[in-house]
Design a protein around this motif. Structure first.
Motif, PDB file in Angstrom:
ATOM      1  N   VAL A 280      50.385  66.820  63.063  1.00  0.00           N
ATOM      2  CA  VAL A 280      50.052  67.343  61.736  1.00  0.00           C
ATOM      3  C   VAL A 280      49.759  68.837  61.875  1.00  0.00           C
ATOM      4  CG1 VAL A 280      47.617  66.684  62.050  1.00  0.00           C
ATOM      5  CG2 VAL A 280      48.498  67.037  59.750  1.00  0.00           C
ATOM      6  N   GLY A 281      50.162  69.624  60.890  1.00  0.00           N
ATOM      7  CA  GLY A 281      49.843  71.041  60.927  1.00  0.00           C
ATOM      8  C   GLY A 281      48.349  71.250  60.808  1.00  0.00           C
ATOM      9  N   PHE A 282      47.845  72.323  61.420  1.00  0.00           N
ATOM     10  CA  PHE A 282      46.426  72.629  61.281  1.00  0.00           C
ATOM     11  C   PHE A 282      46.058  72.743  59.809  1.00  0.00           C
ATOM     12  CE2 PHE A 282      43.097  73.861  64.327  1.00  0.00           C
ATOM     13  CZ  PHE A 282      43.639  73.281  65.458  1.00  0.00           C
ATOM     14  N   PHE A 283      46.894  73.458  59.053  1.00  0.00           N
ATOM     15  CA  PHE A 283      46.655  73.659  57.624  1.00  0.00           C
ATOM     16  C   PHE A 283      47.921  73.320  56.865  1.00  0.00           C
ATOM     17  CE2 PHE A 283      43.821  76.603  59.842  1.00  0.00           C
ATOM     18  CZ  PHE A 283      42.607  76.214  59.311  1.00  0.00           C
ATOM     19  N   LEU A 284      47.760  73.049  55.578  1.00  0.00           N
ATOM     20  CA  LEU A 284      48.917  72.875  54.709  1.00  0.00           C
ATOM     21  C   LEU A 284      49.212  74.209  54.025  1.00  0.00           C
ATOM     22  CD1 LEU A 284      50.969  70.876  53.446  1.00  0.00           C
ATOM     23  CD2 LEU A 284      49.309  70.461  51.621  1.00  0.00           C
ATOM     24  N   TYR A 285      50.501  74.532  53.902  1.00  0.00           N
ATOM     25  CA  TYR A 285      50.932  75.757  53.224  1.00  0.00           C
ATOM     26  C   TYR A 285      51.799  75.374  52.025  1.00  0.00           C
ATOM     27  CZ  TYR A 285      49.309  77.887  57.522  1.00  0.00           C
ATOM     28  OH  TYR A 285      48.518  78.272  58.573  1.00  0.00           O
ATOM     29  N   SER A 290      52.715  68.339  55.398  1.00  0.00           N
ATOM     30  CA  SER A 290      51.561  68.216  56.300  1.00  0.00           C
ATOM     31  C   SER A 290      52.001  67.828  57.705  1.00  0.00           C
ATOM     32  CB  SER A 290      50.575  67.159  55.774  1.00  0.00           C
ATOM     33  OG  SER A 290      49.827  67.653  54.692  1.00  0.00           O
ATOM     34  N   LEU A 291      52.890  66.842  57.773  1.00  0.00           N
ATOM     35  CA  LEU A 291      53.366  66.364  59.080  1.00  0.00           C
ATOM     36  C   LEU A 291      54.571  67.188  59.497  1.00  0.00           C
ATOM     37  CD1 LEU A 291      52.978  62.557  58.351  1.00  0.00           C
ATOM     38  CD2 LEU A 291      51.620  63.915  59.977  1.00  0.00           C
ATOM     39  N   THR A 389      40.114  72.159  70.745  1.00  0.00           N
ATOM     40  CA  THR A 389      40.929  71.143  70.074  1.00  0.00           C
ATOM     41  C   THR A 389      40.648  70.959  68.600  1.00  0.00           C
ATOM     42  OG1 THR A 389      39.267  69.636  70.902  1.00  0.00           O
ATOM     43  CG2 THR A 389      41.348  69.736  72.098  1.00  0.00           C
ATOM     44  N   GLY A 390      39.412  71.203  68.180  1.00  0.00           N
ATOM     45  CA  GLY A 390      39.051  70.885  66.801  1.00  0.00           C
ATOM     46  C   GLY A 390      39.225  72.043  65.834  1.00  0.00           C
ATOM     47  N   GLY A 391      39.622  73.199  66.356  1.00  0.00           N
ATOM     48  CA  GLY A 391      39.853  74.338  65.486  1.00  0.00           C
ATOM     49  C   GLY A 391      38.586  75.014  64.980  1.00  0.00           C
ATOM     50  N   GLU A 459      47.884  85.122  58.533  1.00  0.00           N
ATOM     51  CA  GLU A 459      47.828  84.140  57.448  1.00  0.00           C
ATOM     52  C   GLU A 459      47.843  84.837  56.086  1.00  0.00           C
ATOM     53  OE1 GLU A 459      48.025  80.973  57.792  1.00  0.00           O
ATOM     54  OE2 GLU A 459      47.544  80.591  59.887  1.00  0.00           O
TER      55      GLU A 459
ATOM     56  N   HIS B 105      40.664  72.144  53.340  1.00  0.00           N
ATOM     57  CA  HIS B 105      42.091  71.849  53.359  1.00  0.00           C
ATOM     58  C   HIS B 105      42.613  71.589  51.951  1.00  0.00           C
ATOM     59  CE1 HIS B 105      42.471  71.759  57.634  1.00  0.00           C
ATOM     60  NE2 HIS B 105      41.436  70.956  57.745  1.00  0.00           N
ATOM     61  N   HIS B 109      46.432  67.320  52.202  1.00  0.00           N
ATOM     62  CA  HIS B 109      46.398  67.435  53.669  1.00  0.00           C
ATOM     63  C   HIS B 109      45.262  66.611  54.271  1.00  0.00           C
ATOM     64  CE1 HIS B 109      48.070  69.433  57.141  1.00  0.00           C
ATOM     65  NE2 HIS B 109      46.904  69.946  57.513  1.00  0.00           N
ATOM     66  N   PRO B 115      43.153  68.659  62.754  1.00  0.00           N
ATOM     67  CA  PRO B 115      42.035  68.877  63.691  1.00  0.00           C
ATOM     68  C   PRO B 115      40.744  69.416  63.052  1.00  0.00           C
ATOM     69  CG  PRO B 115      44.080  69.574  64.712  1.00  0.00           C
ATOM     70  CD  PRO B 115      44.419  69.195  63.300  1.00  0.00           C
ATOM     71  N   LEU B 116      40.861  70.298  62.070  1.00  0.00           N
ATOM     72  CA  LEU B 116      39.643  70.896  61.505  1.00  0.00           C
ATOM     73  C   LEU B 116      39.039  70.051  60.373  1.00  0.00           C
ATOM     74  CD1 LEU B 116      37.849  73.372  61.904  1.00  0.00           C
ATOM     75  CD2 LEU B 116      39.264  74.629  60.310  1.00  0.00           C
ATOM     76  N   TRP B 169      45.317  78.224  45.525  1.00  0.00           N
ATOM     77  CA  TRP B 169      46.604  78.925  45.420  1.00  0.00           C
ATOM     78  C   TRP B 169      47.411  78.533  44.186  1.00  0.00           C
ATOM     79  CZ3 TRP B 169      47.712  75.811  50.322  1.00  0.00           C
ATOM     80  CH2 TRP B 169      48.579  74.738  50.104  1.00  0.00           C
TER      81      TRP B 169
END
Lengths: 526, 526
Positions: A280-285, A290-291, A389-391, A459, B105, B109, B115-116, B169
């Motif tokens: 999964v991405g760290f964040f959604l854009y 997401s995946l 790992t947890g950001g 970002e 998030h 997401h 991770p976060l 956004w």
């Protein structure tokens, strides 16, 4: 075990020792004084002071990642625990085990809502896999035993035990003996079968590996499975410690940048998860998923995070008729670049990789500047590579500190720790440098100094606007520039600034020859 | 108000501005980039960067205590908010208002547990008086308006709004206009009557005052009530800002040490609470009570924390036939001690008190070394005296930073801030010095350096054991000694160490003449 003339605090300490806890990372307060006295009176646990709680929990994470058994922490009431939550979060995402002992008010005091009273139950409950509230000296030993069992469950978990001051100071303490840790559960035979079938199907397959699946002992088997099936191996972003360097299998990680991850994972029709979640991405854009795998990919789970990776991979290999094979020879280390130039990521990585001593522990909290290492690590000496790992920002320096102590606990105090620490994130837990100085730990901190939250600038660019002064002021660190050498010296750590690769080379040689810690402020070219 | 071509982030910024928010203390991350862009695009809010979240929330507390209106904060996801909880706790105990905007998030997401991802709802919910989860751009304006109304309710409250990235956004944002703040509710006439009767009963009475009851405007009335009734006035430990110095009524606070508090409160048969809770010890000790007043005292509430202190005290005075009277003349300031000696608490306090310029703001996070001020403050220039009300360590430097910005927001940027900062607690949020440097704030930090957690050494002594090496290592800061001047310079703040009162005198003169910040490392005699 029923020496009831002991206090609750003494019973707790004896239970920890019986459970194999040899280290307690601590930032105590008034309500923990009887527990501190018990730790003082009963030998067997090394107590390591952190100047702020997020350094304490981060050290416990680093300790676990190297020693592979839980340390205890000692924290002060709800707000003190809250200070340590960010690195508890990182540890939980890393699958690290720890037992957080959170001192609290004496039980009859809580209803009076004195100033430091907080909802400690909500704070520990929402951030731990197991938690309990100590209610009496007679039960505190068995509570702690269950906590340690939880912290060691499968590969590791976050456990928290709230210790009221009166439970600590009252007599009638009964200690307990924690059960032997149970190993992770075996994989389901059906899952092995399904994965084997998919890998034989001729579809393009990716095997995504979590922490227990990338230990060096499994590399020959992984290489054999890849050879027989043609599957690609990749590391999950959740990996808490990657073995890298000579003699180790090169397992690239899923890229952090979502577009690059989508691109790299696009070919794969089959995804096999070994002790890790789907990518999964760290964040959604906006406009992105997401995946990061193909939406039509078959996603198969060989093992969940709490199942036995080694057993499952062996069963899979047997099913596939795969054998352990020699890990492919490393490429030559890249030539050392021209040392006279300013410091840029590729040259930086090459210089550091050439200096790494064998069995070093590298801690990486430098997302934007640490990108040059993939090219050079296969030729470097073997090492363990730890990430946040947890950001949650602020993991690096505490992780490195705890990792050095974890190595000592394993009788490997000779292992060098090298921290790749971005400047923005360094500011969150810089106090951990002091613990490195106090404990005289062989930690070399490379402070990657670009005077900004470079990741945020990247970002922000995606938002599609040019930052004005207000936005720039929230992403730059250059007004004033932080003098990291001065900060480090203030906390008792030797330090030096470097602005060319040649200076970096010389400073690294010096730092790595020291018994204790040193920080090198690496000024990157702008 | 229905310009739906704006994003949710823009609607949020416009709502904050419509609600009178002029300052946002920030430590943003990736999920907040669109909100940062909106703050950049729409002028009206001063954004102040903190290098760690507990500095951010502590600044918002300091801002409120001086400006008496809430600032916003901007924090990054659950772990970022967790980093700021300790100073949210202190602010809540101080009755300070703030609106914490916690970026999170994008909503779709969250289910992927990247991770976060953390249980942000549990974290904000257990630490705020009001919280909401922003669910759409159309509603984010009204959510924020309700949050601001909550932050301003009565005297002030902690409000939190979770802001998902996609709400930020997406277009379709609708801004809102927060309602005018409602003042605190009037006291119940029956309560006024009961208190008046008790004060006339001839019993020995203590009137315990919370923050809104000690504002300078009420001092003549308080003096009149005391004169007519013979009651003693005392300040609650919950007071967030005490007016002290010339022309102000001397209102001693309930002592921190439980035995001293029990002794001082023993004479009082009647206790009248004005906007404060009953006096409770910070901690419970074996054989001591939780509440420090006489167990048989009549405890009467004139006003709860959210009721109108000024109205209630006036009604009480009317009932008693009391008039506002002139505040008793201050004693002379004590003579300046021999400046040649080493630095001890009494001499330190005398030197600092003589240097305080008029209308200074003093922030005190120095429990063990700050005890000399009661004797000298009545003769000092008038000032506001801020303490760390919630007992969570690490409030001082952020509070001072925010207080200076709050004074600027009130058009009183000339007010000098002086921080009495113990060394142990300084280490928790030392990063806030950098914000002082960046914003060029007139803050003078007196770092009270005794190289230990002296308060813990005192508490440990009560346990009845002599500390061995293990215990000492958890309470001493002298191995290595922290060079606070070096740390401060590293963060861009001028600094100097002093070891005699004469050096302190000279350094203070210099520091108070600077436009910007300076730290004086005050080395106390051992």
């Amino acid at each position: 075990m029923t020496d009831t003339s002991q206090t609750g605090a003494e019973a707790l300490v004896r239970t920890l020792i019986a459970g194999g806890v040899d280290t307690c990372f601590a930032n105590p307060g008034t309500s923990e004084m009887h527990f501190v006295a018990a730790l003082d009176r009963i030998p067997g646990i090394r107590c390591v002071l952190g100047l702020q709680e997020n350094t304490v929990t981060g050290m416990a994470d680093g300790y676990f990642r190297i020693a592979r058994r839980p340390a205890a922490t000692l924290l002060h009431c709800g707000p003190g625990y809250a200070n340590g939550i960010a690195n508890v979060h990182n540890a939980r995402r890393a699958g690290s085990g720890m037992l957080n002992i959170v001192g609290d008010h004496a039980i009859p005091h809580v209803k009076h809502d004195s100033p430091l009273t907080a909802d400690v139950d909500a704070l520990v409950g929402s951030t731990s896999e197991w938690h309990a509230f100590g209610t009496s000296p007679a039960r505190i030993g068995s509570d702690a035993a269950r906590g340690l069992e939880a912290a060691r469950k499968a590969y590791g978990q976050i456990a928290a035990l709230v210790l009221p001051a009166d439970v600590s100071w009252s007599e009638g303490g009964v200690d307990a003996k924690p059960a032997i840790a149970q190993g992770p559960a075996a994989a389901e035979p059906r899952a092995v079968q399904v994965v084997a079938d998919a890998l034989r199907s001729g579809k393009k397959a990716l095997i995504l590996l979590g922490t227990p699946a990338v230990v060096p002992e499994l590399h020959p088997l992984l290489a054999g499975i890849a050879q027989v099936t043609g599957a690609t191996l990749m590391g999950s972003p959740s990996i808490s410690s990657s073995p890298r360097g000579k003699g180790r299998l090169v397992v690239p990680q899923v890229p952090y940048a979502v577009d690059r991850a989508l691109e790299e994972l696009a070919p794969f029709e089959v995804l096999v998860l070994v002790n890790c979640p789907p990518p999964v991405g760290f964040f959604l854009y906006p406009g992105r998923p997401s995946l990061v795998h193909r939406p039509d990919a078959d996603v198969l789970t060989l093992t969940r995070h709490d199942q036995d990776a080694a057993q499952a991979l062996q069963a899979l290999a047997d099913e596939l008729g795969a054998q352990a094979v020699a890990v492919p020879e490393a490429k030559e280390a890249p030539a050392v670049p021209d040392l006279s130039g300013p410091i840029k990521p590729a040259g930086f990585a090459a210089v550091v990789a050439r200096h790494l001593p064998a069995d070093a522990i590298v801690v990486n909290e430098a997302l934007t500047l640490g990108g040059g290492f993939d090219a050079v690590m296969p030729g470097a000496e073997r090492c363990d590579w730890l990430t946040v790992t947890g950001g949650a920002i602020g993991g690096g320096i505490p992780l490195a500190t705890g990792a050095a102590i974890g190595a000592q606990a394993q009788g490997r105090g000779d292992r060098r720790v090298v921290t790749l620490q971005a400047d923005g994130s360094a500011a969150y837990t810089i106090q951990a440098l002091w613990t490195q100085a106090r404990e005289k730990l062989p930690v070399t901190t490379l402070l990657l100094n670009n005077r900004s939250y470079a990741i945020l600038l990247g970002e922000y660019a995606k938002v599609g606007a040019k930052p004005g002064q207000t936005a720039m002021d929230m992403m730059s660190l250059d007004r004033p520039a932080i003098d990291w050498s001065s900060v480090a010296k203030g906390f008792g750590v030797e330090a030096q600034s470097v602005a060319t690769l040649e200076e970096l080379h010389d400073a690294l040689k010096k730092a790595l020859a020291l018994d204790g810690p040193m920080l090198i402020d690496v000024q990157f070219a702008g």
